[in-house]
Design a protein around this motif. Structure first.
Motif, PDB file in Angstrom:
ATOM      1  N   GLY A   1       0.740  -1.323   0.123  1.00  0.00           N
ATOM      2  CA  GLY A   1       0.080  -0.006   0.122  1.00  0.00           C
ATOM      3  C   GLY A   1       1.078   1.242   0.075  1.00  0.00           C
ATOM      4  N   LEU A   2       1.978   1.226   0.725  1.00  0.00           N
ATOM      5  CA  LEU A   2       2.890   2.410   0.733  1.00  0.00           C
ATOM      6  C   LEU A   2       3.895   2.523  -0.453  1.00  0.00           C
ATOM      7  N   MET A   3       4.677   1.458  -0.462  1.00  0.00           N
ATOM      8  CA  MET A   3       5.965   1.473  -1.198  1.00  0.00           C
ATOM      9  C   MET A   3       5.777   1.162  -2.651  1.00  0.00           C
ATOM     10  N   LEU A   4       5.235  -0.325  -2.682  1.00  0.00           N
ATOM     11  CA  LEU A   4       4.932  -0.380  -4.208  1.00  0.00           C
ATOM     12  C   LEU A   4       4.060   0.460  -4.946  1.00  0.00           C
TER      13      LEU A   4
ATOM     14  N   GLU B   1       2.686   3.226 -16.875  1.00  0.00           N
ATOM     15  CA  GLU B   1       3.088   4.263 -18.179  1.00  0.00           C
ATOM     16  C   GLU B   1       4.034   3.458 -19.001  1.00  0.00           C
ATOM     17  N   ARG B   2       5.187   2.894 -18.301  1.00  0.00           N
ATOM     18  CA  ARG B   2       5.908   2.168 -19.258  1.00  0.00           C
ATOM     19  C   ARG B   2       5.250   1.015 -20.151  1.00  0.00           C
ATOM     20  N   TYR B   3       4.286   0.260 -19.383  1.00  0.00           N
ATOM     21  CA  TYR B   3       3.416  -0.736 -19.813  1.00  0.00           C
ATOM     22  C   TYR B   3       1.955  -0.626 -20.175  1.00  0.00           C
ATOM     23  N   PRO B   4       1.406   0.117 -21.118  1.00  0.00           N
ATOM     24  CA  PRO B   4       0.178   0.570 -20.829  1.00  0.00           C
ATOM     25  C   PRO B   4      -0.822  -0.460 -21.186  1.00  0.00           C
TER      26      PRO B   4
ATOM     27  N   ASP C   1      11.340  -7.718 -13.052  1.00  0.00           N
ATOM     28  CA  ASP C   1      12.364  -6.607 -13.661  1.00  0.00           C
ATOM     29  C   ASP C   1      12.340  -5.043 -12.800  1.00  0.00           C
ATOM     30  N   PHE C   2      10.948  -4.999 -12.993  1.00  0.00           N
ATOM     31  CA  PHE C   2      10.637  -3.332 -12.400  1.00  0.00           C
ATOM     32  C   PHE C   2      10.890  -3.491 -10.880  1.00  0.00           C
TER      33      PHE C   2
ATOM     34  N   ILE D   1       4.007   2.369  -8.526  1.00  0.00           N
ATOM     35  CA  ILE D   1       3.808   1.778  -9.660  1.00  0.00           C
ATOM     36  C   ILE D   1       3.072   2.484 -10.953  1.00  0.00           C
ATOM     37  N   ARG D   2       2.938   3.832 -10.719  1.00  0.00           N
ATOM     38  CA  ARG D   2       2.575   4.623 -11.863  1.00  0.00           C
ATOM     39  C   ARG D   2       3.584   4.758 -12.949  1.00  0.00           C
TER      40      ARG D   2
END
Length: 306
Positions: free
Chosen positions: A104-107, A116-119, A286-287, A111-112
């Motif tokens: 909820g806080l870190m991931l 955005e990288r993988y729409p 990878d992300f 995540i945006r």
């Protein structure tokens, strides 16, 4: 015989200059090459090649058909390549499970960038502090905090999950601040319920280990609930830095026992060993490794079984 195959064989005959050379490249007999060419001629009702005992040459209509065949085969090849390329791009729904506070806080905080990288990827994130069965519950990837038991899962280590001890200024004004871990026994400590030994807090200083079995009148299985209780002045908590750092910076909570090193919990990214490494799954792995990996280095190293 397949019309497309016959067209391919016909183009090979023209480009290679004869039936034998075309047969060798295609891995078939010269007789079969001849059958393919004759079938085309019968279907079209025209002669494509002038044949003699020594050589063959294109007829006028054969030259036109040859050029059109080459163009058609290139279009088919391009269509096949585009489909394969689409299969290499991350797309579809990706189901992820993660602990409530970290997820909820870190991931979610990063995540945006992934979306955005993988729409073409839709991320379905489930936050839960219990141990989730990835296979039974249909999750493709999970993040887990704490030691991992032996299993069929494949894991990659992430940065340790760091914690801190805090209390509100109101609580400390009423009860004082502990100066050593042992003094926590004199305080109301708010514990995170996870497993049988939820109230065992561990510290180290100068190589000396301290294990304190704390006690208090409030415990919960949710970090947000514990933070709220601490903000209300109920007691002292030990929770992840990600959950508490903003409250400490704002002065609503005060960090305690800062000279002591807490036992940081290991964290891993896990997938089932039989899970196919799809583009969407690999892109997410990878992300996460790039942002939270133990060495924060993005690589294609093979994940090691537990």
């Amino acid at each position: 015989m397949d019309r497309l195959t016959s067209m391919q064989i016909f183009v090979r005959v023209v480009e290679k200059g004869g039936f034998s050379a075309a047969a060798e490249e295609a891995g078939i007999s010269p007789t079969m090459v001849g059958k393919h060419v004759r079938q085309l001629e019968e279907q079209l009702g025209v002669r494509l090649l002038n044949r003699t005992t020594r050589r063959q040459s294109l007829t006028e209509i054969g030259q036109l058909y040859f050029e059109r065949c080459k163009q058609a085969l290139l279009e088919i090849e391009a269509a096949d390549a585009s489909v394969k390329q689409m299969q290499l791009l991350p797309r579809g729904v990706l189901r992820v499970t993660a602990p409530a506070t970290f997820g909820g806080l870190m991931l979610t905080a990063v995540i945006r960038e992934y979306l955005e990288r993988y729409p073409d990827v839709e991320l379905d994130l489930s936050l839960n502090d219990r141990v989730v069965d990835l296979v039974e519950e249909g999750f493709e990837v999970g993040l887990r905090i704490g030691p991992l038991p032996d299993s069929s899962l494949i894991a990659r280590p992430l940065q340790p999950y760091r914690a801190m001890v805090c209390a509100s200024p109101d609580y400390l004004a009423r009860h004082g601040a502990p100066q050593t871990p042992q003094q926590l026994l004199e305080h109301n400590c708010l514990s995170f319920v996870h497993g049988s030994r939820y109230n065992l807090w561990q510290f180290s200083l100068g190589g000396v280990q301290h294990e304190i079995e704390v006690h208090g009148n409030f415990r919960a299985n949710n970090g947000l609930a514990l933070r709220t209780a601490a903000l209300q002045g109920i007691g002292i908590i030990m929770q992840p830095e990600a959950l508490l750092r903003d409250e400490v910076a704002a002065g609503r909570l005060q960090r305690l026992l800062a000279d002591y090193e807490l036992q940081h919990r290991p964290m891993h990214l896990v997938v089932a060993s039989n899970r196919k490494m799809t583009p969407k799954l690999k892109s997410f792995i990878d992300f996460v490794l790039a942002h939270f990996g133990r060495d924060r280095i993005l690589d294609d190293a093979v994940m090691a079984p537990l």
